[in-house]
Motif scaffolding. Structure first.
Motif, PDB file in Angstrom:
ATOM      1  N   LEU A  78      36.423 -90.080  30.445  1.00 44.47           N
ATOM      2  CA  LEU A  78      36.010 -91.272  30.099  1.00 44.47           C
ATOM      3  C   LEU A  78      35.570 -90.670  28.789  1.00 44.47           C
ATOM      4  O   LEU A  78      33.833 -89.754  28.361  1.00 44.47           O
ATOM      5  N   LEU A  79      35.256 -91.159  27.020  1.00 44.02           N
ATOM      6  CA  LEU A  79      35.296 -90.930  26.171  1.00 44.02           C
ATOM      7  C   LEU A  79      33.949 -91.265  25.802  1.00 44.02           C
ATOM      8  O   LEU A  79      33.707 -92.533  25.399  1.00 44.02           O
ATOM      9  N   PRO A  80      33.480 -90.632  24.991  1.00 45.81           N
ATOM     10  CA  PRO A  80      31.903 -90.908  24.204  1.00 45.81           C
ATOM     11  C   PRO A  80      32.599 -91.975  22.948  1.00 45.81           C
ATOM     12  O   PRO A  80      32.907 -91.127  22.159  1.00 45.81           O
ATOM     13  N   GLN A  81      30.870 -92.509  22.840  1.00 40.77           N
ATOM     14  CA  GLN A  81      31.090 -93.478  21.400  1.00 40.77           C
ATOM     15  C   GLN A  81      29.847 -93.663  21.083  1.00 40.77           C
ATOM     16  O   GLN A  81      29.079 -94.488  22.301  1.00 40.77           O
ATOM     17  N   LEU A 126      34.486 -99.661  30.961  1.00 37.39           N
ATOM     18  CA  LEU A 126      35.995 -99.906  31.374  1.00 37.39           C
ATOM     19  C   LEU A 126      37.269 -99.953  30.600  1.00 37.39           C
ATOM     20  O   LEU A 126      38.546 -99.043  30.066  1.00 37.39           O
ATOM     21  N   ILE A 127      36.828-101.726  30.239  1.00 34.56           N
ATOM     22  CA  ILE A 127      37.344-102.025  29.119  1.00 34.56           C
ATOM     23  C   ILE A 127      37.611-101.596  28.012  1.00 34.56           C
ATOM     24  O   ILE A 127      39.021-101.301  27.004  1.00 34.56           O
ATOM     25  N   ALA A 128      36.747-100.982  27.154  1.00 31.50           N
ATOM     26  CA  ALA A 128      37.236-100.249  25.449  1.00 31.50           C
ATOM     27  C   ALA A 128      37.511 -98.579  26.231  1.00 31.50           C
ATOM     28  O   ALA A 128      37.971 -98.764  25.558  1.00 31.50           O
ATOM     29  N   GLY A 129      36.630 -98.253  27.088  1.00 30.59           N
ATOM     30  CA  GLY A 129      36.793 -96.561  27.713  1.00 30.59           C
ATOM     31  C   GLY A 129      37.032 -95.730  26.954  1.00 30.59           C
ATOM     32  O   GLY A 129      36.421 -94.778  27.163  1.00 30.59           O
ATOM     33  N   GLY A 175      32.338 -95.006  25.679  1.00 29.62           N
ATOM     34  CA  GLY A 175      30.453 -95.152  25.619  1.00 29.62           C
ATOM     35  C   GLY A 175      29.828 -93.950  25.281  1.00 29.62           C
ATOM     36  O   GLY A 175      29.998 -92.980  25.311  1.00 29.62           O
ATOM     37  N   ASP A 176      28.453 -94.728  25.380  1.00 28.08           N
ATOM     38  CA  ASP A 176      28.049 -93.582  24.989  1.00 28.08           C
ATOM     39  C   ASP A 176      26.882 -93.746  26.134  1.00 28.08           C
ATOM     40  O   ASP A 176      27.418 -94.416  27.111  1.00 28.08           O
ATOM     41  N   CYS A 177      25.530 -92.680  26.196  1.00 31.82           N
ATOM     42  CA  CYS A 177      25.257 -91.524  27.525  1.00 31.82           C
ATOM     43  C   CYS A 177      24.469 -92.852  28.368  1.00 31.82           C
ATOM     44  O   CYS A 177      24.372 -93.008  29.451  1.00 31.82           O
ATOM     45  N   GLU A 178      24.015 -94.249  28.036  1.00 31.76           N
ATOM     46  CA  GLU A 178      23.446 -95.354  28.761  1.00 31.76           C
ATOM     47  C   GLU A 178      24.657 -96.147  29.123  1.00 31.76           C
ATOM     48  O   GLU A 178      24.769 -96.346  30.253  1.00 31.76           O
ATOM     49  N   ASP A 179      25.712 -96.278  28.882  1.00 25.83           N
ATOM     50  CA  ASP A 179      26.841 -96.728  29.857  1.00 25.83           C
ATOM     51  C   ASP A 179      27.779 -95.872  30.878  1.00 25.83           C
ATOM     52  O   ASP A 179      27.740 -96.187  31.506  1.00 25.83           O
ATOM     53  N   LEU A 191      18.281 -85.071  41.681  1.00 27.51           N
ATOM     54  CA  LEU A 191      19.107 -84.434  41.219  1.00 27.51           C
ATOM     55  C   LEU A 191      20.185 -85.178  39.789  1.00 27.51           C
ATOM     56  O   LEU A 191      20.182 -86.560  39.774  1.00 27.51           O
ATOM     57  N   ILE A 192      20.761 -84.826  39.025  1.00 21.46           N
ATOM     58  CA  ILE A 192      20.993 -85.769  37.694  1.00 21.46           C
ATOM     59  C   ILE A 192      22.351 -85.647  37.307  1.00 21.46           C
ATOM     60  O   ILE A 192      22.716 -84.180  37.567  1.00 21.46           O
ATOM     61  N   LEU A 193      22.791 -86.704  37.138  1.00 20.25           N
ATOM     62  CA  LEU A 193      24.562 -87.041  36.988  1.00 20.25           C
ATOM     63  C   LEU A 193      24.062 -87.362  35.583  1.00 20.25           C
ATOM     64  O   LEU A 193      23.934 -88.146  34.712  1.00 20.25           O
ATOM     65  N   ASP A 194      24.970 -86.800  34.386  1.00 21.80           N
ATOM     66  CA  ASP A 194      25.016 -86.270  33.101  1.00 21.80           C
ATOM     67  C   ASP A 194      26.210 -87.097  32.431  1.00 21.80           C
ATOM     68  O   ASP A 194      27.200 -85.270  32.853  1.00 21.80           O
ATOM     69  N   ASN A 195      26.582 -86.328  31.491  1.00 21.20           N
ATOM     70  CA  ASN A 195      28.183 -87.101  31.107  1.00 21.20           C
ATOM     71  C   ASN A 195      28.102 -85.816  30.461  1.00 21.20           C
ATOM     72  O   ASN A 195      29.401 -85.779  29.570  1.00 21.20           O
ATOM     73  N   LEU A 196      27.302 -85.289  29.225  1.00 25.01           N
ATOM     74  CA  LEU A 196      26.949 -84.074  28.676  1.00 25.01           C
ATOM     75  C   LEU A 196      27.710 -82.469  29.866  1.00 25.01           C
ATOM     76  O   LEU A 196      27.687 -81.465  29.601  1.00 25.01           O
TER      77      LEU A 196
END
Length: 195
Positions: free
Chosen positions: A58-61, A80-83, A85-89, A136-141
Motif C-alpha cells: 500500500l502507498l505511503p502518505q 484500506l478504503i483510502a489505499g 497511509g503513514d507509518c502508524e496506519d 521481531l519488527i514489522l516495518d513499512n520501510l
C-alpha cells in the motif's frame, strides 16, 4: 471478540465502499479479505512475512496530506478504503491482521522508535515471539522482518497495546510506564464504530 474477525467486510460493505470511494477501493478491500483468509493455514513465521510484505505494498502518505491533521491513527478499514497511509496506519492494520490470524495480542505492540541515522519519529509493529528475546519488527520501510537488536537503525521508545504503555530494558523485559495509551483507546473506540 472484535479483534478475532476485524477488519471484516460484508457484501453490503463492498457495495457501500464502491459507491462512496470507487471500484478500486472496493477491489482493494475484497483482495485484502481474500488474502488474509488464504494465510490462515500458514505457519506463524510465514504469516508474519506475508502480512508484512502484502501490506507494505500500500502507498505511503503523510497524515497532514491525507487527514489534514498530524498523527491521525486510521482504522484498518479507513486505510484500506483510502489505499494510503503513514507509518502508524501500516502498524495498526498489521496489528489487527495478525490478531485476525490468531496471534496473541499480549505479544503484539505498536512501537514508537527513533530512526538513528535519518533522525525522527517512526512507528513499527513489534512481535515478542519468545519471552526474554528481542522482538521481531514489522516495518513499512522494510520487507525483511528482523529482530530489534539487529535493527541498529532503530532506537525503541515505547511499546503500546490495550494493556498499557511500556519501555524495554536491556534484557528485553517490558516495564509498564502507563496503564493505557489515550490514542490507542481512541483507536479501539473508532474500530468498534467502524465494525
Amino acid at each position: 471478540m472484535l479483534a478475532d474477525f476485524y477488519p471484516h467486510f460484508t457484501k453490503k460493505d463492498f457495495l457501500n465502499i464502491e459507491k462512496s470511494a470507487g471500484k478500486i477501493a472496493k477491489n482493494r478491500a475484497e483482495d485484502y479479505q481474500k488474502t488474509m483468509y488464504s494465510y490462515k493455514k500458514l505457519s506463524r513465521e510465514k504469516q508474519l512475512s506475508k502480512v508484512n510484505f502484502y501490506l507494505n505494498q500500500l502507498l505511503p502518505q503523510y497524515d497532514d496530506v491525507m487527514q489534514k491533521q498530524e498523527d491521525y491513527w486510521a482504522t484498518p478499514k479507513e486505510f484500506l478504503i483510502a489505499g494510503y497511509g503513514d507509518c502508524e496506519d501500516y502498524v495498526i492494520i498489521k496489528y489487527f491482521s495478525l490478531l485476525k490470524l490468531g496471534f496473541d495480542k499480549k505479544k503484539l505492540f505498536l512501537t514508537t522508535v527513533n530512526e538513528k541515522y535519518i533522525g525522527g519519529y517512526h512507528m513499527v509493529l513489534s512481535y515478542f515471539e519468545k519471552k526474554g528475546k528481542s522482538p521481531l519488527i514489522l516495518d513499512n520501510l522494510s520487507f525483511r522482518i528482523l529482530n530489534l537488536e539487529t535493527r541498529k537503525d532503530l532506537q525503541a521508545d515505547t511499546f503500546i497495546n490495550e494493556h498499557g504503555v511500556y519501555k524495554i530494558d536491556k534484557n528485553n523485559k517490558l516495564i509498564k510506564v502507563q496503564n493505557y495509551s489515550p490514542k490507542f483507546q481512541d483507536l479501539l473506540r473508532k474500530v468498534k464504530k467502524d465494525n
